[in-house]
Scaffold this motif. Structure first.
Motif, PDB file in Angstrom:
ATOM      1  N   VAL A 156      23.628 -32.878  34.403  1.00  0.00           N
ATOM      2  CA  VAL A 156      23.410 -34.281  34.030  1.00  0.00           C
ATOM      3  C   VAL A 156      22.876 -34.386  32.599  1.00  0.00           C
ATOM      4  CG1 VAL A 156      22.151 -36.411  34.599  1.00  0.00           C
ATOM      5  CG2 VAL A 156      22.989 -34.914  36.435  1.00  0.00           C
ATOM      6  N   PHE A 157      22.057 -33.419  32.204  1.00  0.00           N
ATOM      7  CA  PHE A 157      21.438 -33.425  30.877  1.00  0.00           C
ATOM      8  C   PHE A 157      21.790 -32.115  30.159  1.00  0.00           C
ATOM      9  CE2 PHE A 157      18.719 -35.686  33.899  1.00  0.00           C
ATOM     10  CZ  PHE A 157      18.648 -36.943  33.315  1.00  0.00           C
ATOM     11  N   PRO A 158      22.997 -31.985  29.653  1.00  0.00           N
ATOM     12  CA  PRO A 158      23.431 -30.714  29.073  1.00  0.00           C
ATOM     13  C   PRO A 158      22.608 -30.276  27.865  1.00  0.00           C
ATOM     14  CG  PRO A 158      25.032 -32.461  28.648  1.00  0.00           C
ATOM     15  CD  PRO A 158      24.067 -32.994  29.627  1.00  0.00           C
ATOM     16  N   ARG A 159      21.922 -31.226  27.209  1.00  0.00           N
ATOM     17  CA  ARG A 159      21.131 -30.869  26.023  1.00  0.00           C
ATOM     18  C   ARG A 159      19.639 -30.756  26.311  1.00  0.00           C
ATOM     19  NH1 ARG A 159      24.166 -35.157  21.958  1.00  0.00           N
ATOM     20  NH2 ARG A 159      26.198 -34.116  21.963  1.00  0.00           N
ATOM     21  N   VAL A 160      19.264 -30.775  27.577  1.00  0.00           N
ATOM     22  CA  VAL A 160      17.840 -30.686  27.901  1.00  0.00           C
ATOM     23  C   VAL A 160      17.261 -29.378  27.372  1.00  0.00           C
ATOM     24  CG1 VAL A 160      18.311 -29.721  30.203  1.00  0.00           C
ATOM     25  CG2 VAL A 160      16.111 -30.790  29.748  1.00  0.00           C
ATOM     26  N   GLY A 161      16.107 -29.500  26.709  1.00  0.00           N
ATOM     27  CA  GLY A 161      15.450 -28.309  26.180  1.00  0.00           C
ATOM     28  C   GLY A 161      14.092 -28.063  26.803  1.00  0.00           C
ATOM     29  N   LYS A 162      13.420 -29.162  27.170  1.00  0.00           N
ATOM     30  CA  LYS A 162      12.058 -29.021  27.696  1.00  0.00           C
ATOM     31  C   LYS A 162      11.888 -29.819  28.983  1.00  0.00           C
ATOM     32  CE  LYS A 162       7.233 -29.021  26.291  1.00  0.00           C
ATOM     33  NZ  LYS A 162       6.296 -29.164  25.165  1.00  0.00           N
ATOM     34  N   LEU A 163      11.378 -29.164  29.985  1.00  0.00           N
ATOM     35  CA  LEU A 163      11.165 -29.761  31.307  1.00  0.00           C
ATOM     36  C   LEU A 163       9.671 -29.905  31.556  1.00  0.00           C
ATOM     37  CD1 LEU A 163      12.758 -30.475  34.028  1.00  0.00           C
ATOM     38  CD2 LEU A 163      12.063 -28.187  34.783  1.00  0.00           C
ATOM     39  N   GLY A 164       9.262 -31.107  31.920  1.00  0.00           N
ATOM     40  CA  GLY A 164       7.896 -31.306  32.374  1.00  0.00           C
ATOM     41  C   GLY A 164       7.860 -31.202  33.886  1.00  0.00           C
ATOM     42  N   VAL A 165       7.004 -30.349  34.405  1.00  0.00           N
ATOM     43  CA  VAL A 165       6.888 -30.177  35.855  1.00  0.00           C
ATOM     44  C   VAL A 165       5.596 -30.854  36.301  1.00  0.00           C
ATOM     45  CG1 VAL A 165       6.816 -28.554  37.782  1.00  0.00           C
ATOM     46  CG2 VAL A 165       8.140 -27.992  35.721  1.00  0.00           C
ATOM     47  N   LEU A 166       5.737 -31.936  37.052  1.00  0.00           N
ATOM     48  CA  LEU A 166       4.576 -32.718  37.483  1.00  0.00           C
ATOM     49  C   LEU A 166       4.037 -32.170  38.792  1.00  0.00           C
ATOM     50  CD1 LEU A 166       2.768 -35.182  36.907  1.00  0.00           C
ATOM     51  CD2 LEU A 166       4.319 -36.527  38.333  1.00  0.00           C
ATOM     52  N   THR A 167       2.747 -31.848  38.787  1.00  0.00           N
ATOM     53  CA  THR A 167       2.093 -31.284  39.967  1.00  0.00           C
ATOM     54  C   THR A 167       0.820 -32.071  40.274  1.00  0.00           C
ATOM     55  OG1 THR A 167       0.619 -29.712  38.846  1.00  0.00           O
ATOM     56  CG2 THR A 167       2.907 -29.017  39.177  1.00  0.00           C
ATOM     57  N   LYS A 186      16.065 -19.208  33.158  1.00  0.00           N
ATOM     58  CA  LYS A 186      17.362 -18.555  33.348  1.00  0.00           C
ATOM     59  C   LYS A 186      18.523 -19.392  32.827  1.00  0.00           C
ATOM     60  CE  LYS A 186      16.034 -15.654  37.274  1.00  0.00           C
ATOM     61  NZ  LYS A 186      16.203 -15.396  38.725  1.00  0.00           N
ATOM     62  N   ILE A 187      18.311 -20.692  32.694  1.00  0.00           N
ATOM     63  CA  ILE A 187      19.384 -21.556  32.163  1.00  0.00           C
ATOM     64  C   ILE A 187      18.986 -22.138  30.803  1.00  0.00           C
ATOM     65  CG2 ILE A 187      20.443 -22.091  34.387  1.00  0.00           C
ATOM     66  CD1 ILE A 187      18.911 -24.696  34.470  1.00  0.00           C
ATOM     67  N   GLY A 188      18.029 -21.477  30.151  1.00  0.00           N
ATOM     68  CA  GLY A 188      17.687 -21.828  28.782  1.00  0.00           C
ATOM     69  C   GLY A 188      16.813 -23.053  28.598  1.00  0.00           C
ATOM     70  N   ILE A 189      16.012 -23.382  29.612  1.00  0.00           N
ATOM     71  CA  ILE A 189      15.127 -24.546  29.520  1.00  0.00           C
ATOM     72  C   ILE A 189      13.679 -24.070  29.586  1.00  0.00           C
ATOM     73  CG2 ILE A 189      14.450 -26.729  30.593  1.00  0.00           C
ATOM     74  CD1 ILE A 189      17.233 -26.855  31.884  1.00  0.00           C
ATOM     75  N   SER A 190      12.841 -24.558  28.682  1.00  0.00           N
ATOM     76  CA  SER A 190      11.414 -24.256  28.782  1.00  0.00           C
ATOM     77  C   SER A 190      10.759 -25.260  29.729  1.00  0.00           C
ATOM     78  CB  SER A 190      10.746 -24.324  27.407  1.00  0.00           C
ATOM     79  OG  SER A 190      10.741 -25.656  26.920  1.00  0.00           O
ATOM     80  N   ALA A 191       9.701 -24.849  30.409  1.00  0.00           N
ATOM     81  CA  ALA A 191       9.037 -25.718  31.383  1.00  0.00           C
ATOM     82  C   ALA A 191       7.534 -25.599  31.257  1.00  0.00           C
ATOM     83  CB  ALA A 191       9.474 -25.365  32.803  1.00  0.00           C
ATOM     84  N   ASP A 192       6.857 -26.738  31.202  1.00  0.00           N
ATOM     85  CA  ASP A 192       5.395 -26.781  31.162  1.00  0.00           C
ATOM     86  C   ASP A 192       4.879 -27.595  32.337  1.00  0.00           C
ATOM     87  OD1 ASP A 192       5.069 -25.249  28.842  1.00  0.00           O
ATOM     88  OD2 ASP A 192       5.414 -27.011  27.564  1.00  0.00           O
ATOM     89  N   ARG A 193       3.694 -27.227  32.803  1.00  0.00           N
ATOM     90  CA  ARG A 193       3.088 -27.891  33.952  1.00  0.00           C
ATOM     91  C   ARG A 193       2.139 -29.001  33.492  1.00  0.00           C
ATOM     92  NH1 ARG A 193      -1.177 -25.152  38.266  1.00  0.00           N
ATOM     93  NH2 ARG A 193      -1.242 -26.900  39.739  1.00  0.00           N
ATOM     94  N   TYR A 194       2.227 -30.135  34.170  1.00  0.00           N
ATOM     95  CA  TYR A 194       1.320 -31.255  33.919  1.00  0.00           C
ATOM     96  C   TYR A 194       0.716 -31.663  35.260  1.00  0.00           C
ATOM     97  CZ  TYR A 194       3.514 -31.353  29.371  1.00  0.00           C
ATOM     98  OH  TYR A 194       3.969 -30.983  28.132  1.00  0.00           O
TER      99      TYR A 194
END
Length: 319
Positions: A156-167, A186-194
């Protein structure tokens, strides 16, 4: 002749005791406690209706005591103590935070998980086939679905670079975040926890994710926080949920087990235990139905176009 009469007497006595026991079982008033990590408004009616269909009727042979934490997990220990004072026959614990508190509170009263994300890793049970203690119930398998969910995010978002993970402060979230971060990498996206410990902290978490340049938010499974979808829309951050109830509230997409049937199953666990079942020997069930839902109204509000190949994958589309 004497021996035959004695057997009849013994047989009659046994039948009489069995009948008395059956009558006692039917006439007894059972007490079921429901400890809720979130809000009981959506799930308690499901449990009540299922118990009613199984022959348990409030005001006749059932007392159903409910305590809601409303997403404030720090309140769960006090709510659990309130329920224990009522001397329940069974405790139903909604979501992992409540299960963890119930486990600490009692090792003797049967506890039904409804549901738990990682019951073995959390130390609630020894195995799915033989739980081995006073806890049984339903698991939800959210961790197992993360990689596929993030593959959908990439489509859905082929250019996504950064993922926010809400916890939240849910005890399963640190491990679930690591699963999400590894799958994203593994699919080239960085992820940070919030972290939003309580429902009122969600808005600040979204502000932080927006400021940090997150492209998409992945919301880990938790009891429902009803305002979350509107906050996501307000900050113009597309959000993907593990819990499918959120798409009905305006969430963009969700992928996970069909939630409400898990509470139907929980009521059946209560019934088995009240009829004498031993939670140590009753296998824990895992969901078999998974639902991918897209809310096109929210997509339009965000200015998004959902690719046709993703729409074809969806089990449910809200228009």
């Amino acid at each position: 002749m004497h021996r035959t009469i004695s057997r009849r007497v013994v047989l009659t006595g046994c039948l009489g005791l069995a009948t008395q026991k059956a009558v006692a079982q039917r006439s007894r008033i059972w007490r079921v406690a429901y400890l809720v990590s979130g809000r009981s408004s959506a799930t308690a009616p499901v449990i009540r209706d299922t118990l009613r269909s199984l022959g348990y009727e409030e005001g006749r042979n059932l007392v159903f005591d409910v305590r809601d934490a409303n997403g404030r997990y720090s309140e769960l220990p006090e709510l659990m103590q309130q329920l224990l004072q009522l001397k329940p026959d069974v405790i139903v614990a909604e979501a992992t935070p409540a299960v963890a508190v119930a486990q600490k509170a009692t090792s003797t009263i049967p506890i039904v998980m409804s549901p738990s994300t990682d019951p073995i890793g959390s130390g609630f049970i020894r195995s799915f086939a033989k739980p081995g203690g006073n806890i049984t119930g339903v698991a939800n398998m959210f961790g197992d679905l993360t990689a596929k969910t993030l593959d959908i995010v990439r489509l859905v978002f082929p250019r996504v670079g950064k993922l926010g993970v809400l916890t939240s402060n849910n005890p399963t979230h640190p491990a679930l975040f690591e699963v999400a971060r590894n799958a994203a990498a593994k699919i080239g996206i960085s992820a940070d926890r919030y972290i939003a410990p309580d429902p009122e902290d969600v808005k600040k978490a979204y502000q932080d994710m927006k400021a940090a340049g997150c492209d998409v938010v992945y919301v880990l499974a938790d009891p429902i926080r009803p305002l979350l979808p509107s906050i996501a829309l307000e900050h113009h951050l597309p959000s993907v949920f593990q819990v499918n109830s959120y798409t009905e509230l305006g969430g963009l997409m969700s992928y996970g087990p069909d939630i409400l049937p898990l509470f139907v199953k929980a009521a059946h666990y209560v019934d088995r235990i009240l009829k004498g079942g031993n939670p140590a020997e009753i296998p824990v069930e895992q969901p078999t139905q998974f639902v991918f839902t897209i809310n096109l109204r929210t997509a339009k509000a965000l200015g998004l176009s959902i690719p046709e190949n993703v729409l074809i994958m969806a089990d449910k589309v809200i228009e």
